[in-house]
Design a protein around this motif. Structure first.
Motif, PDB file in Angstrom:
ATOM      1  N   ASN A 261      -9.957 -13.867   0.387  1.00  0.00           N
ATOM      2  CA  ASN A 261      -8.728 -14.179   0.531  1.00  0.00           C
ATOM      3  C   ASN A 261      -8.223 -13.601   1.915  1.00  0.00           C
ATOM      4  N   ILE A 262      -8.423 -12.262   2.313  1.00  0.00           N
ATOM      5  CA  ILE A 262      -7.965 -11.641   3.468  1.00  0.00           C
ATOM      6  C   ILE A 262      -8.441 -12.493   4.762  1.00  0.00           C
ATOM      7  N   ALA A 263      -9.889 -13.045   4.659  1.00  0.00           N
ATOM      8  CA  ALA A 263     -10.476 -13.725   5.698  1.00  0.00           C
ATOM      9  C   ALA A 263      -9.929 -15.183   5.932  1.00  0.00           C
ATOM     10  N   GLU A 264      -9.565 -15.743   4.771  1.00  0.00           N
ATOM     11  CA  GLU A 264      -9.323 -17.214   4.740  1.00  0.00           C
ATOM     12  C   GLU A 264      -7.602 -16.961   5.361  1.00  0.00           C
ATOM     13  N   ALA A 265      -6.547 -15.902   4.751  1.00  0.00           N
ATOM     14  CA  ALA A 265      -5.439 -15.889   5.338  1.00  0.00           C
ATOM     15  C   ALA A 265      -5.392 -15.523   6.938  1.00  0.00           C
ATOM     16  N   ARG A 266      -6.310 -14.624   7.319  1.00  0.00           N
ATOM     17  CA  ARG A 266      -6.287 -14.485   8.895  1.00  0.00           C
ATOM     18  C   ARG A 266      -6.370 -15.960   9.683  1.00  0.00           C
ATOM     19  N   ALA A 267      -7.429 -16.679   9.227  1.00  0.00           N
ATOM     20  CA  ALA A 267      -8.022 -17.913   9.854  1.00  0.00           C
ATOM     21  C   ALA A 267      -6.634 -18.885   9.783  1.00  0.00           C
ATOM     22  N   ASP A 268      -5.970 -18.791   8.401  1.00  0.00           N
ATOM     23  CA  ASP A 268      -4.695 -19.621   8.394  1.00  0.00           C
ATOM     24  C   ASP A 268      -3.760 -19.169   9.115  1.00  0.00           C
ATOM     25  N   LYS A 269      -3.550 -17.925   9.314  1.00  0.00           N
ATOM     26  CA  LYS A 269      -2.431 -17.417  10.295  1.00  0.00           C
ATOM     27  C   LYS A 269      -2.645 -17.691  11.587  1.00  0.00           C
TER      28      LYS A 269
ATOM     29  N   ALA B  21      -0.136 -20.455  13.677  1.00  0.00           N
ATOM     30  CA  ALA B  21       0.254 -20.067  15.130  1.00  0.00           C
ATOM     31  C   ALA B  21       0.163 -20.934  16.245  1.00  0.00           C
ATOM     32  N   GLU B  22      -1.194 -21.641  16.286  1.00  0.00           N
ATOM     33  CA  GLU B  22      -1.586 -22.667  17.155  1.00  0.00           C
ATOM     34  C   GLU B  22      -0.628 -23.843  17.070  1.00  0.00           C
ATOM     35  N   THR B  23      -0.330 -24.336  15.789  1.00  0.00           N
ATOM     36  CA  THR B  23       0.281 -25.531  15.344  1.00  0.00           C
ATOM     37  C   THR B  23       1.782 -25.683  15.224  1.00  0.00           C
TER      38      THR B  23
END
Length: 97
Positions: free
Chosen positions: A29-37, A41-43
């Motif tokens: 979940n942490i890995a997915e959250a970091r990528a999602d964040k 931010a980019e979009t």
């Protein structure tokens, strides 16, 4: 969050198994959250914090078997959380699920 009863804590191998599974899910979940964040931010989209909850209770017990029920829930930033239930039957004599 992770919660389990004293009956689980009294069996170190069982507690270790439950904790390891929870930590594995937490890491994912942490890995997915970091990528999602980063992606949000980019979009320019809003980032919603992720959540995870595991709650175990004793469903039944005999001299040999410990029956556990689990309610779990995860929120990964979408429209709604995911949730479900599962069971685990621990053989106290053999020391395994």
């Amino acid at each position: 969050s992770l919660a389990y009863p004293a009956a689980v804590a009294a069996i170190p191998a069982l507690a270790d198994q439950i904790e390891a599974a929870s930590l594995k899910q937490k890491a994912a979940n942490i890995a997915e959250a970091r990528a999602d964040k980063v992606q949000r931010a980019e979009t320019g989209g809003p980032f919603n914090a992720y959540e995870q909850a595991d709650s175990w209770i004793v469903a039944g017990e005999t001299d040999r078997l410990l029956s556990l029920a689990n309610e779990w829930s995860t929120f990964t930033g979408g429209a709604h959380p995911n949730h479900g239930t599962r069971g685990l039957l621990w053989d106290k004599v053999r020391g395994e699920a």
